[in-house]
Scaffold this motif. Structure first.
Motif, PDB file in Angstrom:
ATOM      1  N   UNK A  44       0.832  -1.201   0.000  1.00 25.76           N
ATOM      2  CA  UNK A  44       0.000   0.000   0.000  1.00 25.76           C
ATOM      3  C   UNK A  44       0.869   1.254   0.000  1.00 25.76           C
ATOM      4  N   UNK A  45       1.923   1.260   0.806  1.00 26.42           N
ATOM      5  CA  UNK A  45       2.808   2.425   0.886  1.00 26.42           C
ATOM      6  C   UNK A  45       3.534   2.650  -0.436  1.00 26.42           C
ATOM      7  N   UNK A  46       4.095   1.580  -1.006  1.00 24.41           N
ATOM      8  CA  UNK A  46       4.818   1.704  -2.281  1.00 24.41           C
ATOM      9  C   UNK A  46       3.880   2.194  -3.371  1.00 24.41           C
ATOM     10  N   UNK A  47       2.675   1.630  -3.429  1.00 21.25           N
ATOM     11  CA  UNK A  47       1.724   1.996  -4.479  1.00 21.25           C
ATOM     12  C   UNK A  47       1.271   3.448  -4.334  1.00 21.25           C
ATOM     13  N   UNK A  48       0.880   3.828  -3.128  1.00 25.39           N
ATOM     14  CA  UNK A  48       0.369   5.182  -2.910  1.00 25.39           C
ATOM     15  C   UNK A  48       1.448   6.232  -3.159  1.00 25.39           C
ATOM     16  N   UNK A  49       2.626   6.013  -2.573  1.00 28.64           N
ATOM     17  CA  UNK A  49       3.709   6.998  -2.715  1.00 28.64           C
ATOM     18  C   UNK A  49       4.163   7.127  -4.161  1.00 28.64           C
ATOM     19  N   UNK A  50       4.348   6.008  -4.842  1.00 31.37           N
ATOM     20  CA  UNK A  50       4.847   6.064  -6.220  1.00 31.37           C
ATOM     21  C   UNK A  50       3.799   6.643  -7.164  1.00 31.37           C
ATOM     22  N   UNK A  51       2.512   6.420  -6.889  1.00 31.27           N
ATOM     23  CA  UNK A  51       1.453   6.995  -7.722  1.00 31.27           C
ATOM     24  C   UNK A  51       1.488   8.519  -7.630  1.00 31.27           C
ATOM     25  N   UNK A  52       1.584   9.034  -6.420  1.00 28.55           N
ATOM     26  CA  UNK A  52       1.627  10.489  -6.224  1.00 28.55           C
ATOM     27  C   UNK A  52       2.877  11.088  -6.870  1.00 28.55           C
ATOM     28  N   UNK A  53       4.026  10.459  -6.638  1.00 26.15           N
ATOM     29  CA  UNK A  53       5.290  10.981  -7.167  1.00 26.15           C
ATOM     30  C   UNK A  53       5.305  10.941  -8.694  1.00 26.15           C
ATOM     31  N   UNK A  54       4.874   9.824  -9.291  1.00 19.89           N
ATOM     32  CA  UNK A  54       4.897   9.716 -10.754  1.00 19.89           C
ATOM     33  C   UNK A  54       3.869  10.644 -11.394  1.00 19.89           C
ATOM     34  N   UNK A  55       2.716  10.824 -10.742  1.00 17.11           N
ATOM     35  CA  UNK A  55       1.719  11.764 -11.259  1.00 17.11           C
ATOM     36  C   UNK A  55       2.253  13.193 -11.254  1.00 17.11           C
ATOM     37  N   UNK A  56       2.910  13.567 -10.183  1.00 13.87           N
ATOM     38  CA  UNK A  56       3.498  14.906 -10.109  1.00 13.87           C
ATOM     39  C   UNK A  56       4.597  15.069 -11.161  1.00 13.87           C
ATOM     40  N   UNK A  57       5.355  14.000 -11.385  1.00 11.03           N
ATOM     41  CA  UNK A  57       6.393  14.054 -12.414  1.00 11.03           C
ATOM     42  C   UNK A  57       5.808  14.329 -13.785  1.00 11.03           C
ATOM     43  N   UNK A  58       4.698  13.656 -14.112  1.00 11.64           N
ATOM     44  CA  UNK A  58       4.047  13.870 -15.405  1.00 11.64           C
ATOM     45  C   UNK A  58       3.436  15.266 -15.495  1.00 11.64           C
ATOM     46  N   UNK A  59       2.902  15.747 -14.390  1.00  9.48           N
ATOM     47  CA  UNK A  59       2.305  17.092 -14.370  1.00  9.48           C
ATOM     48  C   UNK A  59       3.371  18.155 -14.626  1.00  9.48           C
ATOM     49  N   UNK A  60       4.480  18.045 -13.932  1.00  8.65           N
ATOM     50  CA  UNK A  60       5.542  19.042 -14.101  1.00  8.65           C
ATOM     51  C   UNK A  60       6.251  18.908 -15.447  1.00  8.65           C
ATOM     52  N   UNK A  61       6.027  17.773 -16.124  1.00  8.96           N
ATOM     53  CA  UNK A  61       6.549  17.616 -17.480  1.00  8.96           C
ATOM     54  C   UNK A  61       5.641  18.304 -18.500  1.00  8.96           C
ATOM     55  N   UNK A  62       4.512  18.823 -18.014  1.00 11.59           N
ATOM     56  CA  UNK A  62       3.648  19.597 -18.897  1.00 11.59           C
ATOM     57  C   UNK A  62       2.315  18.969 -19.245  1.00 11.59           C
ATOM     58  N   UNK A  63       1.908  17.899 -18.562  1.00 16.66           N
ATOM     59  CA  UNK A  63       0.640  17.230 -18.876  1.00 16.66           C
ATOM     60  C   UNK A  63      -0.369  17.423 -17.753  1.00 16.66           C
ATOM     61  N   UNK A  64      -1.631  17.529 -18.119  1.00 19.80           N
ATOM     62  CA  UNK A  64      -2.704  17.545 -17.126  1.00 19.80           C
ATOM     63  C   UNK A  64      -3.744  16.465 -17.414  1.00 19.80           C
ATOM     64  N   UNK A  65      -3.817  16.037 -18.672  1.00 16.68           N
ATOM     65  CA  UNK A  65      -4.806  15.030 -19.066  1.00 16.68           C
ATOM     66  C   UNK A  65      -4.076  13.715 -19.336  1.00 16.68           C
TER      67      UNK A  65
END
Length: 286
Positions: free
Chosen positions: A176-197
């Motif tokens: 649960x910890x690995x999944x939750x933390x990595x989901x948030x981190x990877x989502x933020x990575x994609x957002x800061x790369x310029x994506x929202x959708x």
């Protein structure tokens, strides 16, 4: 003597005993049942062998034998892979709600930032809006969105393959910890790369891969033993995402930042877990 566990399966006892001897762990198998209701207990001679013995008991190889004793693998997995199943079912439900990404208005409920849909135009908000309105769940929920049936099936197969391994070996909370933390981190990575959708569990899947490979590298006794060819395949697929290959075969664009950041986050979580628990062990010993 320290009791490791008990079972009615002679095949399972034999398998566990074989692996314990292979790991040079002295132990004793004691039959305590009757002819009509056989029961065998496994006792360890040395207390210091308990952590490694528990790893062997919870390993995928041992569970495969356990699955074959009277229950199908699918039914058996409901007991030892509950967190894995929970997220797979959740992703399927979200796919139904969003019509696999076709319902843009519904997808907007799960996107990393609020998205206002006006005709064919998307008007995305920002992370400031997320924090000011308290919609922190948006940092995680893009991982639940999938665009198309193939995207969903492909990702769920990998979540099943990797997620249940972590849950079997290190428990529900660690998964649960690995999944939750990595989901948030990877989502933020994609957002800061310029994506929202964007959406998908791919960032989490690469985090699982990085976590398991590095955990084995840092451990005296490897827990996962991920085949080299599988690691190679995943890394090649990661590299292909930066080319036009996926569009050529009809899969569309790939969230490359989420994949890359997810892999890095999995490695980081593994190293951090090693530092925390290794230091805890040293403190308890001293």
């Amino acid at each position: 003597m320290h009791k490791l566990g008990e079972t009615e399966s002679a095949e399972l006892v034999a398998k566990i005993s074989e692996r314990l001897w292979k790991a040079k762990i002295p132990h004793q198998v004691v039959s305590t049942g009757t002819e009509q209701a056989p029961l065998s207990e496994i006792w360890l001679v040395r207390e210091e062998d308990l952590p490694l013995a528990v790893e062997i008991l919870n390993s995928p190889e041992t569970n495969k034998v356990s699955e074959s004793n009277g229950r199908s693998p699918l039914v058996a997995s409901l007991s030892y892979a509950k967190v894995t199943w929970f997220f797979i079912i959740t992703c399927v439900l979200v796919a139904l709600l969003t019509r696999a990404g076709a319902n843009v208005e519904m997808v907007a409920w799960f996107s990393i930032v609020p998205i206002q849909v006006i005709g064919n135009r998307f008007l995305p908000g920002s992370l400031d809006v997320v924090f000011s309105t308290g919609e922190f769940w948006r940092l995680f929920t893009p991982a639940l969105i999938h665009f198309g049936g193939l995207h969903l099936v492909f990702n769920m197969l990998w979540v099943w393959e990797f997620g249940r391994r972590i849950e079997q070996v290190e428990g529900k909370m660690r998964l649960f910890i690995v999944l939750l933390a990595s989901a948030v981190i990877s989502n933020l990575g994609q957002y800061f790369a310029g994506s929202v959708y964007f959406g998908g569990m791919s960032g989490v899947i690469y985090a699982f891969l990085g976590y398991m490979v590095v955990t084995d590298k840092l451990s005296t006794h490897p827990k996962y033993e991920i085949p080299t060819f599988l690691v190679g395949f995943m890394l090649v697929w990661l590299a292909l995402g930066f080319t036009q290959f996926t569009k050529f075969i009809g899969l569309g664009g790939i969230a490359n930042a989420a994949h890359t950041v997810g892999l890095i986050s999995g490695v980081g979580i593994s190293v951090l877990a090693r530092l925390i628990f290794h230091r805890k062990d040293q403190t308890e010993v001293s």
